[in-house]
Write an enzyme that holds these catalytic residues in place. Structure first.
Site, PDB file in Angstrom:
ATOM      1  NE  ARG A  15      47.663 -34.286  62.869  1.00 36.92           N
ATOM      2  CZ  ARG A  15      46.818 -33.486  62.217  1.00 36.92           C
ATOM      3  NH1 ARG A  15      46.804 -33.450  60.889  1.00 36.92           N
ATOM      4  NH2 ARG A  15      45.991 -32.699  62.861  1.00 36.92           N
ATOM      5  CB  SER A  40      47.624 -33.056  69.840  1.00 32.17           C
ATOM      6  OG  SER A  40      46.637 -34.050  69.923  1.00 32.17           O
ATOM      7  CD  GLU A  48      48.884 -35.533  66.168  1.00 31.18           C
ATOM      8  OE1 GLU A  48      49.254 -34.351  66.270  1.00 31.18           O
ATOM      9  OE2 GLU A  48      47.696 -35.869  66.104  1.00 31.18           O
TER      10      GLU A  48
END
Length: 306
Positions: free
Chosen positions: A176, A226, A296
């Site tokens: 990420r 998410s 995230e």
């Protein structure tokens, strides 16, 4: 707000129809939240992106880049300066086993184009609701695949307005993260190296991943995907579920009862609701399991003022 004189000059540099003043950003985010942008600009060509960056640097105007808004929360106070949308950069080209896609192209659509040309390697992206630019920015991944597995290089613009090409190694893709984030670059396009495959096999894999996604994820509500990164040795959704947080609501948003890793907008929620419930989930999981959840999702913009 942008000074009127500066706005007039900017209008001479890029087509005026591409510039929107005091534009509500909730129109462009998957959560359906967010305040207004001083200026919202949607270039059609790479050179226009470069021109806007040079203008912003010359007059010290902050620039925020926005893809399709799938993994972002924009605060209710909006964004000062220029919001540069890349949604019009959607050209996709096939050359042999390589596919090059503009930053604004939906990665789902690009995965389907690859399939149609009998190219395998992008099946993992068939359910990722993001743009190519956003996918490269955060090295998006799902079901065992991620961008760094198949990307060759990317064309970017830096803060000086220079157009550069970065190799896979220079993109420094990890879980990420990427050098795009640390170097404040904007992605114009990305090229992926794929392999020849059987279209029936490719479709079967995409069908399987789509079914798994539809069964597990709350696609019926607006969300930012998410919310939390995967903590080492744990799964964020499982920790949230074990802490008894599914169904917990603040304002108009709640922790999904279908998948605890998602926070959904069920009743005209605001970005403030999102921030408050994210903080509450972090504290509760910390107290319950001793694990610190890291977001995230990107949270940007200014807090609303009374």
């Amino acid at each position: 707000m942008i000074d009127k004189t500066l706005l007039e000059e900017l209008s001479t540099l890029v087509p005026n129809e591409l510039i929107k003043v005091d534009e509500p950003l909730k129109k462009y985010t998957y959560t359906k939240t967010g305040g207004h942008a001083d200026l919202y600009i949607s270039p059609n060509r790479y050179e226009e992106v470069s021109t806007v960056m040079k203008f912003a640097r010359k007059y010290d105007v902050p620039v925020t880049f926005l893809g399709n808004g799938s993994n972002i929360i924009i605060r209710d106070g909006g964004i000062r300066g220029i919001v540069l949308s890349l949604l019009n950069l959607t050209d996709v080209q096939i050359k042999g086993e390589q596919i090059t896609a503009g930053s604004g192209a939906a990665i789902i659509d690009v995965s389907r184009t690859a399939r149609d040309h009998h190219l395998t390697g992008l099946e993992f992206a068939c359910g990722i609701p993001g743009s190519i630019g956003g996918a490269v920015y955060m090295n998006a991944g799902a079901y065992g695949g991620e961008v760094k597995d198949c990307i060759a290089h990317a064309k970017v613009v830096n803060e000086e307005g220079d157009i550069l090409t970065l190799t896979k190694e220079e993109l420094e893709l990890d879980y990420r993260t990427s050098s795009i984030q640390s170097q404040h670059l904007v992605i114009l396009e990305a090229t992926f190296c794929l392999e020849r495959g059987d279209i029936a096999d490719i479709q079967a894999k995409m069908d399987d991943l789509t079914q798994r996604r539809e069964e597990k994820q709350p696609l019926e509500y607006p969300s930012c995907g998410s919310v939390f990164r995967r903590p080492p040795g744990h799964f964020a959704g499982q920790l949230i579920q074990q802490a008894g947080l599914q169904g917990h609501r603040i304002g108009g948003v709640e922790v999904s009862t279908k998948h605890a890793g998602f926070i959904v907008n069920v009743d005209n929620g605001t970005a403030t609701d999102y921030e408050e419930i994210i903080a509450y989930v972090q504290k509760t999981v910390r107290d319950h399991a001793g694990v610190e959840l890291q977001p995230e999702v990107r949270i940007i913009g200014e807090q609303a003022t009374d």
